[in-house]
Design an enzyme around this catalytic site. Structure first.
Site, short mmCIF file in Angstrom:
data_model
loop_
_atom_site.label_atom_id
_atom_site.label_comp_id
_atom_site.label_asym_id
_atom_site.label_seq_id
_atom_site.Cartn_x
_atom_site.Cartn_y
_atom_site.Cartn_z
N PRO A 246 0.85 -1.18 0.00
CA PRO A 246 0.00 0.00 0.00
C PRO A 246 0.90 1.24 0.00
O PRO A 246 1.82 1.34 0.81
CB PRO A 246 -0.75 -0.11 1.34
CG PRO A 246 0.14 -0.92 2.22
CD PRO A 246 0.92 -1.84 1.31
N CYS B 197 2.30 4.04 9.91
CA CYS B 197 2.58 5.30 9.21
C CYS B 197 3.34 6.26 10.13
O CYS B 197 2.89 6.56 11.24
CB CYS B 197 1.27 5.95 8.73
SG CYS B 197 1.60 7.49 7.85
#
Ligand SMILES: Cc1cc2nc3c(=O)[nH]c(=O)nc-3n(C[C@H](O)[C@H](O)[C@H](O)COP(=O)(O)O)c2cc1C
Length: 352
Positions: free
Chosen positions: A23, A107
Site C-alpha cells: 500500500p 505510518c
C-alpha cells in the site's frame, strides 16, 4: 529456490503468489493495483483510507472504497485511532467487496501520528489490541495489520505488539522493520521479521527493500515469512514483479513502457477524473521513463503538459509501435464499464 507461485492463505482468503503489492499513499490507485495483479502480485492493497473521512462521508475518501472485478484478492487499508469508528469503517470496507481489511499501525507521518493513528499505536499495545478486537468482531473478512518495528530507532516493540494483535484477532501481520523515526533511511532489518515469525502462528509478510528476486528469496528463506511485499521498486516498474515471482528478468522495450504508461494514464483518468489525474500522474512519468529508458528532457516535457491527450500524443510519438501493444493490453482487460463495482449501500453517500 522457493517457488513464489505457491499459493498461501490468510484465513479463508487464498492468495495465488507469495508477492504482495505494498500500500502506498499517492500511488496505490486502482490502475496500480490491477497492473500489479497482471504482473504477478498475489495480493494488492489500497493506500491508507481515513476512518474519520469514512465517518464523515467525505466524497474523496469514499472513492477509495471502489473495488474492480479484476483486483481480487484485495485488501483495503484503514487508519484511525478510535475502535468504534474503525469498526464502522471496516464494515464499509467489507460492504465494498474487499477480501481483507488491513490496519495501518506503521505510518510515521506526523499528520497521522498526532491523531493517535499509524505508528503511534506501536507505543500502546493495549489500545492497538482493542482496535483489532473491535474490528475482528465487526466483520467476517480477515483483519491484517501492517507494522513498523517501533517508534524509535532500535525499537523492538513490534515483537511485543505483534503477538498481542494476533491474540486480539489479527489473521496476518506485515512488518516493515524500520522505526517510524527512520522514515525510509537506513535498511529494513529483517532479522526482526524472523523473530516475529517465530512468535506468532499467523502468516507474516516481509516488507522493506525487496527490490529483486535474489533479495526476495533471501528474505523468505531467512525469515520464514509467508510472502514478501514490494513497494518502491514497483513504482513505474511492474516488470520487477514478474522478475521476482518468475525469475523472468528482462528490460521492457520502449513500446511496452509507453503502452503500460498510457494504459495507466487512461485508467487513472477514469478513476480520478482528468483534473485530479493530471497532477497525480506527474511523478509516474519520471518513474516509468527514468532508469535510463528515455532521455531526461522528455520527462520534463511531459511534466509541463496539463492536457493528458497531449501527454499521450508525445508518448506515442516517442515509441510509435506502442499503440499496437496498447491495443493488445486493452483487449485483454475486462470491459471498463463492467469492472468497477461499487457495491455499497446507497446510504453511505449520506442518504439519497
Ligand atoms: C510513497 C509511499 C507511500 C506509502 N504509503 C503507505 C500507506 O499508505 N500504508 C502503508 O501501510 N504503508 C505505506 N508505505 C510503506 C510501504 O507500504 C512499504 O512498507 C515501505 O515502502 C517499504 O517497502 P519498500 O522498500 O518495498 O518500498 C508507503 C511508502 C511509500 C514509499
Amino acid at each position: 529456490m522457493l517457488d513464489l507461485r505457491q499459493p498461501w492463505s490468510i484465513g479463508p482468503v487464498e492468495i495465488p503468489t507469495r508477492l504482495v503489492l505494498a500500500p502506498m499513499a499517492g500511488v496505490s490507485v486502482q490502475a496500480f493495483r490491477r497492473q500489479g495483479r497482471r504482473f504477478g502480485a498475489g495480493l494488492v492493497c489500497s493506500e491508507m483510507v481515513s476512518c474519520a473521512g469514512i465517518e464523515h462521508r467525505n466524497e474523496r475518501t469514499l472513492g477509495y472504497l471502489r473495488v474492480a472485478a479484476d483486483e481480487h484478492p484485495l485488501a483495503i487499508q484503514l487508519f484511525g485511532s478510535e475502535p468504534g469508528s474503525m469498526a464502522e469503517a471496516a464494515r464499509m470496507v467489507e460492504a465494498a467487496g474487499a477480501d481483507l481489511v488491513d490496519l495501518n499501525f506503521g505510518c510515521p507521518v506526523r499528520k497521522v501520528t498526532k491523531t493517535g493513528a499509524g505508528a503511534t499505536l506501536l507505543d500502546d499495545p493495549d489500545h492497538a489490541a482493542r482496535i483489532v478486537s473491535a474490528i475482528a468482531a465487526a466483520v467476517d473478512i480477515p483483519v491484517s495489520v501492517k507494522l513498523r518495528r517501533g517508534l524509535r530507532n532500535g525499537s523492538r516493540d513490534c515483537l511485543v505488539v505483534g503477538p498481542r494483535l494476533v491474540e486480539a484477532g489479527a489473521a496476518s501481520l506485515t512488518l516493515h522493520p524500520r522505526s517510524a523515526q527512520q522514515m525510509y533511511t537506513g535498511t529494513a532489518d529483517h532479522a526482526l521479521t524472523a523473530e516475529l515469525v517465530s512468535l506468532v502462528d499467523v502468516p507474516v509478510v516481509a516488507s522493506g527493500d525487496i527490490v529483486s528476486r535474489a533479495k526476495a528469496q533471501a528474505v523468505l528463506a531467512t525469515t520464514g515469512a509467508a510472502a514478501v511485499m514490494v513497494g518502491r521498486a514497483a513504482q513505474g516498474n511492474p516488470w520487477v514483479l514478474e522478475e521476482i515471482v518468475d525469475g523472468a528478468g528482462r528490460e521492457p522495450s520502449r513500446e511496452e513502457i509507453v503502452a503500460e504508461l498510457v494504459l495507466f494514464v487512461r485508467e487513472t483518468v477514469r478513476e480520478l477524473g482528468e483534473r485530479r489525474a493530471s497532477g497525480f500522474l506527474k511523478k509516474f512519468y519520471g518513474w516509468y521513463l527514468g532508469r535510463g529508458r528515455f532521455p531526461r528532457p522528455f520527462k520534463q516535457e511531459l511534466v509541463q503538459l496539463e492536457a493528458l491527450d497531449e501527454v499521450e500524443q508525445r508518448l506515442f510519438a516517442a515509441a510509435p509501435g506502442a499503440a499496437e501493444v496498447l491495443r493488445g493490453l486493452e483487449a485483454e482487460l475486462p470491459d471498463a464499464e463492467d469492472d468497477v463495482v461499487l457495491d455499497l449501500p446507497i446510504s453511505i453517500y449520506g442518504g439519497g
